[in-house]
Design an enzyme around this catalytic site. Sequence first.
Site, PDB file in Angstrom:
ATOM      1  N   TYR A 102       0.840  -1.205   0.000  1.00  0.00           N
ATOM      2  CA  TYR A 102       0.000   0.000   0.000  1.00  0.00           C
ATOM      3  C   TYR A 102       0.870   1.248   0.000  1.00  0.00           C
ATOM      4  O   TYR A 102       2.000   1.233   0.492  1.00  0.00           O
ATOM      5  CB  TYR A 102      -0.877   0.053   1.259  1.00  0.00           C
ATOM      6  CG  TYR A 102      -2.105  -0.809   1.206  1.00  0.00           C
ATOM      7  CD1 TYR A 102      -3.260  -0.379   0.576  1.00  0.00           C
ATOM      8  CD2 TYR A 102      -2.112  -2.062   1.806  1.00  0.00           C
ATOM      9  CE1 TYR A 102      -4.398  -1.163   0.538  1.00  0.00           C
ATOM     10  CE2 TYR A 102      -3.235  -2.864   1.773  1.00  0.00           C
ATOM     11  CZ  TYR A 102      -4.372  -2.406   1.132  1.00  0.00           C
ATOM     12  OH  TYR A 102      -5.496  -3.196   1.091  1.00  0.00           O
ATOM     13  N   TYR A 141      -1.319  -9.977   0.308  1.00  0.00           N
ATOM     14  CA  TYR A 141      -0.254  -9.522   1.219  1.00  0.00           C
ATOM     15  C   TYR A 141      -0.457 -10.166   2.582  1.00  0.00           C
ATOM     16  O   TYR A 141      -1.583 -10.510   2.956  1.00  0.00           O
ATOM     17  CB  TYR A 141      -0.209  -7.989   1.311  1.00  0.00           C
ATOM     18  CG  TYR A 141      -1.475  -7.337   1.842  1.00  0.00           C
ATOM     19  CD1 TYR A 141      -1.744  -7.250   3.216  1.00  0.00           C
ATOM     20  CD2 TYR A 141      -2.411  -6.788   0.965  1.00  0.00           C
ATOM     21  CE1 TYR A 141      -2.893  -6.643   3.689  1.00  0.00           C
ATOM     22  CE2 TYR A 141      -3.561  -6.179   1.422  1.00  0.00           C
ATOM     23  CZ  TYR A 141      -3.798  -6.112   2.785  1.00  0.00           C
ATOM     24  OH  TYR A 141      -4.936  -5.515   3.244  1.00  0.00           O
ATOM     25  N   ARG A 151      -3.960 -11.837   3.184  1.00  0.00           N
ATOM     26  CA  ARG A 151      -5.200 -11.312   2.605  1.00  0.00           C
ATOM     27  C   ARG A 151      -5.235 -11.651   1.121  1.00  0.00           C
ATOM     28  O   ARG A 151      -4.254 -11.450   0.417  1.00  0.00           O
ATOM     29  CB  ARG A 151      -5.272  -9.775   2.739  1.00  0.00           C
ATOM     30  CG  ARG A 151      -5.384  -9.176   4.120  1.00  0.00           C
ATOM     31  CD  ARG A 151      -6.593  -9.572   4.917  1.00  0.00           C
ATOM     32  NE  ARG A 151      -7.837  -9.775   4.202  1.00  0.00           N
ATOM     33  CZ  ARG A 151      -8.665  -8.827   3.741  1.00  0.00           C
ATOM     34  NH1 ARG A 151      -8.367  -7.559   3.922  1.00  0.00           N
ATOM     35  NH2 ARG A 151      -9.795  -9.129   3.134  1.00  0.00           N
ATOM     36  N   HIS A 154      -7.857  -7.837  -2.962  1.00  0.00           N
ATOM     37  CA  HIS A 154      -9.145  -7.200  -2.648  1.00  0.00           C
ATOM     38  C   HIS A 154      -9.038  -5.704  -2.878  1.00  0.00           C
ATOM     39  O   HIS A 154      -7.938  -5.140  -2.937  1.00  0.00           O
ATOM     40  CB  HIS A 154      -9.566  -7.485  -1.198  1.00  0.00           C
ATOM     41  CG  HIS A 154      -8.592  -6.940  -0.202  1.00  0.00           C
ATOM     42  ND1 HIS A 154      -7.438  -7.609   0.140  1.00  0.00           N
ATOM     43  CD2 HIS A 154      -8.563  -5.773   0.494  1.00  0.00           C
ATOM     44  CE1 HIS A 154      -6.747  -6.886   1.005  1.00  0.00           C
ATOM     45  NE2 HIS A 154      -7.408  -5.760   1.234  1.00  0.00           N
ATOM     46  N   HIS A 156     -10.725  -1.970  -1.467  1.00  0.00           N
ATOM     47  CA  HIS A 156     -11.528  -1.308  -0.429  1.00  0.00           C
ATOM     48  C   HIS A 156     -12.416  -0.237  -1.062  1.00  0.00           C
ATOM     49  O   HIS A 156     -11.971   0.498  -1.947  1.00  0.00           O
ATOM     50  CB  HIS A 156     -10.624  -0.631   0.601  1.00  0.00           C
ATOM     51  CG  HIS A 156      -9.757  -1.576   1.376  1.00  0.00           C
ATOM     52  ND1 HIS A 156     -10.102  -2.058   2.610  1.00  0.00           N
ATOM     53  CD2 HIS A 156      -8.563  -2.148   1.078  1.00  0.00           C
ATOM     54  CE1 HIS A 156      -9.145  -2.865   3.057  1.00  0.00           C
ATOM     55  NE2 HIS A 156      -8.202  -2.944   2.144  1.00  0.00           N
TER      56      HIS A 156
END
Length: 227
Positions: A102, A141, A151, A154, A156
């Site tokens: 991120y 990640y 995870r 995906h 958000h």
Amino acid sequence: MIVIEPRDPRTQSEGVVEGYEQTGWRWPAQPLARRRHGIAELSGPGDLSRRLPLVRGDLAGYGDKRAIGQLIQIHARVVDEDGAPVPGAMVEIWHCNAAGKYIHPNDDHDAPADPNFYGAARLLTGDSGLIELRTIKPAAYPVPGTGGWWRPPHVHFSVWGRVWLSRLVTQMFFPGEPLNERDAILNAVRDPEARSRCIARLAPKENVLVYEYQLVVRGRKASPGMP
Ligand SMILES: [Fe+2]
């Protein structure tokens, strides 16, 4: 008078998720107390797009400035409990890059940043409730300190309603990902059909993989809140 069916708890995330420590801090330990909303909560603010500037519908870039990864488009439609489109809704979208990193100071995952990937967008839905985002597919990640929970890929989403208190924060998952089966956040939704609604539909086009998704803002089939 409009009567909206309440959400079915089995279609929503369980508050505290076993194996996901942060949910214990984020969710209230006591049952919620119902409180009447006053003018401060119900009076706005109006026209959110004047207060929160819209930010690009393209995270993938062009030419020399292209983000690394599989080019995708996300077509997300904001709908109400009857499937009717919600135009003019502000939608915020963010996800990690194609290495699972991120753009955020708290992300200490040992994966490379991508200088051509922007990571976030803020868009308004059109008349058909749709937003379109051009981006790259995010990677999986690891969640630090969990001994092997990764995870699945995906995206958000945050959907703002007409007042500040009205906001849906949720996640979109990708079809066919093996990590979906064991993800604590996705599996915190106990109803399998509701979980399947959290997974996008693949609709490939000539030059790009398109993922279609529905964000349901209220009613029995409301999209589950996911941090
Ligand atoms: Fe995430």
